[in-house]
Design a protein around this motif. Structure first.
Motif, PDB file in Angstrom:
ATOM      1  N   LEU A 161       5.434  33.503   2.490  1.00  0.00           N
ATOM      2  CA  LEU A 161       4.169  33.140   2.941  1.00  0.00           C
ATOM      3  C   LEU A 161       4.110  31.860   3.650  1.00  0.00           C
ATOM      4  N   SER A 162       2.931  31.736   4.745  1.00  0.00           N
ATOM      5  CA  SER A 162       2.986  30.409   5.556  1.00  0.00           C
ATOM      6  C   SER A 162       2.303  29.436   4.896  1.00  0.00           C
ATOM      7  N   VAL A 163       2.361  28.401   5.228  1.00  0.00           N
ATOM      8  CA  VAL A 163       1.703  26.989   4.869  1.00  0.00           C
ATOM      9  C   VAL A 163       0.472  27.258   4.220  1.00  0.00           C
ATOM     10  N   ILE A 164      -0.199  28.079   4.731  1.00  0.00           N
ATOM     11  CA  ILE A 164      -1.587  28.406   4.430  1.00  0.00           C
ATOM     12  C   ILE A 164      -2.080  29.399   3.469  1.00  0.00           C
ATOM     13  N   GLY A 165      -0.692  30.010   3.038  1.00  0.00           N
ATOM     14  CA  GLY A 165      -0.817  30.950   1.953  1.00  0.00           C
ATOM     15  C   GLY A 165      -0.914  32.261   2.141  1.00  0.00           C
ATOM     16  N   ALA A 166      -0.466  32.541   3.736  1.00  0.00           N
ATOM     17  CA  ALA A 166      -0.742  33.935   4.127  1.00  0.00           C
ATOM     18  C   ALA A 166       0.532  34.306   4.520  1.00  0.00           C
ATOM     19  N   PRO A 167       0.637  35.805   4.384  1.00  0.00           N
ATOM     20  CA  PRO A 167       2.057  36.335   4.794  1.00  0.00           C
ATOM     21  C   PRO A 167       2.559  35.785   6.283  1.00  0.00           C
ATOM     22  N   CYS A 168       3.716  35.582   6.632  1.00  0.00           N
ATOM     23  CA  CYS A 168       4.126  35.090   7.819  1.00  0.00           C
ATOM     24  C   CYS A 168       4.224  36.296   8.807  1.00  0.00           C
ATOM     25  N   VAL A 169       4.104  37.682   8.546  1.00  0.00           N
ATOM     26  CA  VAL A 169       4.062  38.551   9.380  1.00  0.00           C
ATOM     27  C   VAL A 169       2.602  39.072   9.763  1.00  0.00           C
ATOM     28  N   GLN A 170       2.581  39.846  10.819  1.00  0.00           N
ATOM     29  CA  GLN A 170       1.122  40.189  11.417  1.00  0.00           C
ATOM     30  C   GLN A 170       0.401  41.044  10.570  1.00  0.00           C
ATOM     31  N   PRO A 171      -1.027  41.272  10.246  1.00  0.00           N
ATOM     32  CA  PRO A 171      -1.362  42.327   9.680  1.00  0.00           C
ATOM     33  C   PRO A 171      -1.407  43.656  10.391  1.00  0.00           C
TER      34      PRO A 171
ATOM     35  N   THR B 157     -10.425  44.292   3.081  1.00  0.00           N
ATOM     36  CA  THR B 157     -10.797  43.099   4.089  1.00  0.00           C
ATOM     37  C   THR B 157     -10.335  41.866   3.028  1.00  0.00           C
ATOM     38  N   VAL B 158     -10.657  40.689   3.948  1.00  0.00           N
ATOM     39  CA  VAL B 158     -10.205  39.318   3.414  1.00  0.00           C
ATOM     40  C   VAL B 158     -11.333  38.642   2.911  1.00  0.00           C
ATOM     41  N   GLU B 159     -12.264  39.369   2.325  1.00  0.00           N
ATOM     42  CA  GLU B 159     -13.748  38.780   2.018  1.00  0.00           C
ATOM     43  C   GLU B 159     -13.293  38.093   0.555  1.00  0.00           C
ATOM     44  N   LYS B 160     -12.276  38.328  -0.407  1.00  0.00           N
ATOM     45  CA  LYS B 160     -12.176  37.493  -1.444  1.00  0.00           C
ATOM     46  C   LYS B 160     -10.940  36.697  -1.318  1.00  0.00           C
ATOM     47  N   MET B 161     -10.156  36.625  -0.253  1.00  0.00           N
ATOM     48  CA  MET B 161      -9.059  35.761   0.053  1.00  0.00           C
ATOM     49  C   MET B 161      -9.284  34.886   1.271  1.00  0.00           C
ATOM     50  N   GLY B 162      -8.330  34.150   1.485  1.00  0.00           N
ATOM     51  CA  GLY B 162      -8.337  33.138   2.595  1.00  0.00           C
ATOM     52  C   GLY B 162      -7.304  32.277   2.789  1.00  0.00           C
ATOM     53  N   PRO B 163      -7.308  30.961   3.583  1.00  0.00           N
ATOM     54  CA  PRO B 163      -6.301  30.053   3.458  1.00  0.00           C
ATOM     55  C   PRO B 163      -6.061  29.320   2.314  1.00  0.00           C
ATOM     56  N   PHE B 164      -5.030  28.898   1.897  1.00  0.00           N
ATOM     57  CA  PHE B 164      -4.963  28.165   0.706  1.00  0.00           C
ATOM     58  C   PHE B 164      -5.426  28.742  -0.438  1.00  0.00           C
ATOM     59  N   GLY B 165      -5.590  30.025  -0.564  1.00  0.00           N
ATOM     60  CA  GLY B 165      -6.153  30.509  -1.576  1.00  0.00           C
ATOM     61  C   GLY B 165      -7.739  30.471  -1.942  1.00  0.00           C
TER      62      GLY B 165
END
Length: 870
Positions: A705-715, A738-746
């Motif tokens: 995961l990246s520093v914001i908590g998202a995978p480092c590879v593209q969607p 969708t990303v409705e329930k997720m986001g940067p830094f959780g």
């Protein structure tokens, strides 16, 4: 020298003003503050990009970030004195980013997102600031043009951002595929063997196809689907629910993570009985993915009862059990999280007293020493010819020589062991000799088996001799069977054939999914009995289930990483690739594949990519952080596939999150995670830091995961895919939620952007032309068009669901229901104990029922056809 008229009317010299002072004198205080903030933002971005971008260049990466950062620094320097030049730096950098972005990733929207949105956002701000900033010195026409450009840029940014909310398919079917798609007739369903009414096994039948042959709910009316009932199972203890219920007649049966068994009215959800197995474990995986069902054939039951009435001598244990007044005719079978096999009377919920010891068989018998939590069952057992077939889950990566992966069959009436397959002792056919135990540390089956009654074969997908990430001291027999699908003879448990999907596996690429047994045209007017085996690698192996021979081409390819870096490690120089079938979500990674929500975190992921070890598929864990792609959760995981037998479409869902992993010498292993956390083997389940006792190394693995908590590879990070098993190509593919329930830094974004998130559990397909799926990270149950993947209906669940939906038609009311367990989403949100059923409004159900090919109430069910004793 600047001059102005003083009070006396004579010219007086004043000091020359700096650009900053002049700007401050010419503009309001508010605009001056805004401008200072803007310059500060440009400077910070510029310094960040030049600094980290320079490091990326040092590592051999793209120079783009340095160049863009220099442009931002120049824009900051020029802003107060030469705003036009500052504007050209920002806008020019944004415009020049466009060809670079398309050169790197083509027209892929989510790949373009971090490359273009931030540069164009900065350009829009610069255009709007230019007009007041340059007001004292530039013609109004120039300033007006800049403002118009700002509005145009803003509209483009809004449209570009809005595209992320559109549900655009990844792959669409061609015209021929759409023209060939058809809904089945009752005759076609009967010909395909799909004319039974009950859902009597985890995959609906032992073929594991999760296909509901009902058309009451279809593509035309699914939009009218409503919540019909919901029920609470009563288990709010630890563990995420992953259960798919059974339905027999007018009753639904379900199990909870802590093995509470419930029976519910199929039309109301009213609890008829509840049985608490009082299961406890020290292990991390409180799971019950499903139950099994066995109905003792009437002829055997009656014969045994007559023998009992006549006081005839008992010929075997089964006669004795069936003749008992407390015998159970209809039986629910559960394997527990503390390694017990339990049978309950499906009508009363009471233990079947003559099964094992008062309804219980101890599954640790013959296993030798079993530390608490190191061996138990999480998957539904398989019932075949009056036998209950089970494998077992073991604690990953703790030590060499964990409990055995033996596959066992128990008599469904008495609980007696009928056969056992211990690959370390192929001559043993049952329990170990006195004083012995099954071979420790052999590959295990932690998912469910499939079964073909005509061929008399049980299809067993195997894992690894744990520890999964190291072959040092691994048994030779384990190398023969790890990550293989094995066909066992139902009478003896002996292997008939095996097919290995990974050689000398050190990636935890065990087979997680139940095989799907399907029949496909042979091109000569007949059919081929086939098995579909999906893998964490994203490879789909399509085999003849009678022989194990590949139906589509499998090629042994050399792997560049065949030589590992650890002394004593054994790795295979080649690996099998199913080149005749599509690969799902296993892209080869390059720096260009790195992603971020903005270009800032994308840059850090690019740096990480160059710092870790990665040479492609099968990069082994070494003493340095390495990328495992696909990661140890897949690929294609335990949800298996659902299958449309009329259109020959296999529906599957995947996860696309690589892992970082590495080995640590024993004397240096502290179990510290990459981000500074400490391990707990009972909460990390061997997927975090684990000691690997019996090898010279401990190991560490986690999601990349990246520093914001998202995978480092593209969607996308997960998709729903339909594979045409006639053409062996992807028919359609859509994003997994969708990303409705997720986001940067959780932090939940509350934005329904169709990025495609990791998926769990599996799909369910119906004869109404629908594919149902609930294992999305955004807490929706969705229905897709089976022909093209178009989203037709969705329902917002109160919490997430990590379970596969199922469907049935009530024999009392004739209503078709879509039923799903709603008990929480892995890694995201709260847990619960809900069971939710959906149906058409009653008037619509009655109108549609006449067109449904569902079996009539009282028709012989699959339980009476697949559970016949030999």
């Amino acid at each position: 020298m600047a001059r102005h008229s003083g009070p006396g009317g004579s010219g007086e010299s004043v000091a020359r003003l700096s650009p900053l002072q002049a700007f401050r004198a010419e503009h309001s205080r508010g605009f001056y503050v805004i401008s200072c903030a803007w310059v500060g933002i440009l400077a910070v971005i510029g310094l960040y990009l030049v600094g980290f971008g320079g490091y990326l260049v040092h590592l051999g990466g793209s120079p783009y970030y340095v160049l863009f950062g220099l442009a931002m620094l120049a824009a900051a320097v020029f802003y107060f004195g030469r705003p036009t030049l500052s504007l050209l730096c920002v806008v020019g950098a944004a415009l020049l980013t466009v060809p670079w972005a398309f050169w790197e990733c083509g027209a892929n929207y989510w790949a373009l997102f971090p490359r273009l949105l931030m540069p164009f956002g900065l350009a829009v701000v610069a255009l709007f600031l230019y007009s007041p900033a340059a007001a004292p010195r530039m013609p109004a026409s120039w300033r007006k043009a800049a403002t118009c450009g700002g509005w145009v840029g803003l509209v483009l940014c809004v449209l570009g951002f809005g595209r992320g909310f559109m549900n655009v398919p990844i792959i669409t079917p061609d015209a021929k595929q759409l023209a060939d798609y058809k809904l089945p007739t009752p005759e076609a369903l009967k010909a395909a063997g799909e004319n039974v009414s009950d859902w009597t096994a985890w995959g609906r039948t032992n073929h594991g196809t999760r296909y509901a042959p009902f058309q009451q709910i279809n593509r035309d009316n699914v939009k009218d689907l409503k919540l019909a009932w919901q029920a609470h199972t009563g288990d709010l203890g630890p563990g995420v629910r992953q259960d798919t219920p059974l339905q027999i007649g007018d009753t639904v049966f379900d199990c909870t993570p802590n093995d509470i068994i419930v029976a519910m009215d199929a039309d109301t959800g009213k609890i008829r009985w509840r049985y608490n197995t009082v299961s406890t474990t020290a292990a991390p995986w409180q799971r019950c993915r499903g139950l099994a069902y066995y109905e003792v054939p009437a002829a055997i039951q009656e014969a045994a009862q007559q023998a009992g009435d006549a006081q005839a001598p008992r010929t075997n244990d089964a006669d004795e059990a069936l003749a008992s007044p407390s015998a159970c005719r209809r039986r629910l079978i559960n394997t527990t999280i503390d390694a017990r096999l339990i049978e309950l009377d499906a009508d009363t919920g009471k233990p079947c007293a003559t099964f094992g010891q008062q309804g219980v068989v101890d599954l640790t018998q013959g296993m030798g020493r079993v530390p608490s939590g190191f061996y138990f069952q999480t998957a539904a057992p398989t019932v075949a010819r009056g036998q209950v077939i089970i494998g077992g889950w073991v604690m990953d990566n703790m030590m060499r020589g964990e409990p055995s992966g033996v596959i066992r069959a128990f008599d469904a009436v008495t609980g007696k062991l009928t056969w056992a397959w211990d690959m370390g002792h192929p001559d043993w056919t049952g329990a170990p000799p006195p004083g012995e135990h099954y071979t420790r540390g052999t590959p295990n089956m932690w998912t469910s088996a499939a079964y073909d009654d005509k061929l008399g074969l049980v299809y067993v997908p195997l894992g690894n001799d744990t520890p999964d990430y190291n072959t040092i001291n691994r048994k030779r027999v384990s190398h023969l069977f790890n990550s293989s699908i094995v066909a066992l003879d139902i009478k003896t448990g002996k292997p008939r054939w095996k097919f290995q999907t990974v050689h000398k596996d050190v990636w935890d690429y065990d087979l997680p999914s139940q095989p799907a047994l399907v029949d496909v045209p042979d091109g000569k007017g007949g059919t081929i009995p086939a098995v579909i085996q999906t893998t964490k690698r994203g490879q789909i192996f399509f085999l003849n289930r009678a022989t194990g021979e590949p139906i589509t081409k499998v090629e042994e390819k050399p792997v560049a990483t065949a030589k590992g870096e650890l002394p004593g490690e054994e790795l295979s120089p080649t690996q099998p690739y199913s080149v005749g079938m599509p690969t799902i979500g296993a892209d080869h990674l390059t720096e260009k594949f790195m992603w971020g929500a903005t270009m800032l975190d994308q840059l850090l992921c690019r740096i990480q990519f160059h710092k870790v070890y990665y040479t492609g598929d099968f990069t082994p864990a070494s003493l340095r952080p390495s990328i495992e792609q696909p990661g140890n959760i897949g690929g294609l995981n335990w949800g298996s596939v659902s299958y449309d037998p009329v259109n020959h479409l296999a529906m599957m869902n995947d996860i696309r999150v690589p892992s970082l992993f590495f080995q640590v010498p024993r004397d240096k292993f502290t179990g510290v995670l990459l981000h500074g956390h400490f391990p707990n083997p009972f909460t990390d389940a061997g997927h975090g830091p684990a000691p690997q006792y019996g090898t010279p190394y401990g190991m560490i693995t986690e999601f990349w995961l990246s520093v914001i908590g998202a995978p480092c590879v593209q969607p996308p990070y997960g998709t729903i895919t339909a594979v045409n098993m006639d053409t062996h190509k992807i028919a359609w593919q859509v994003q997994g939620g969708t990303v409705e329930k997720m986001g940067p830094f959780g932090i939940p974004s509350h934005l329904p952007m169709t990025m495609g998130m990791p998926t769990y559990a599996g799909t369910m397909t119906t004869a109404g032309g629908l594919v149902f799926f609930s294992g999305n990270q955004d807490f929706y149950l969705r229905a897709y068009d089976g022909a093209n993947g178009k989203l037709l209906w969705q329902y917002a669940l109160p919490i997430g669901s990590s379970a596969t939906p199922m469907s049935y038609v009530s024999p009392k009311t004739g209503r078709q229901y879509i039923l799903v367990s709603v008990g929480g989403m892995n890694h995201n949100g709260p847990t619960g104990d809900l069971m939710m059923a959906f149906a058409l409004p009653e008037k619509d159900s009655k109108a549609a029922s006449t067109a449904s090919p569902a079996s009539a109430p009282g028709e012989k069910t699959s339980s009476e056809t697949i559970s016949q004793p030999s």
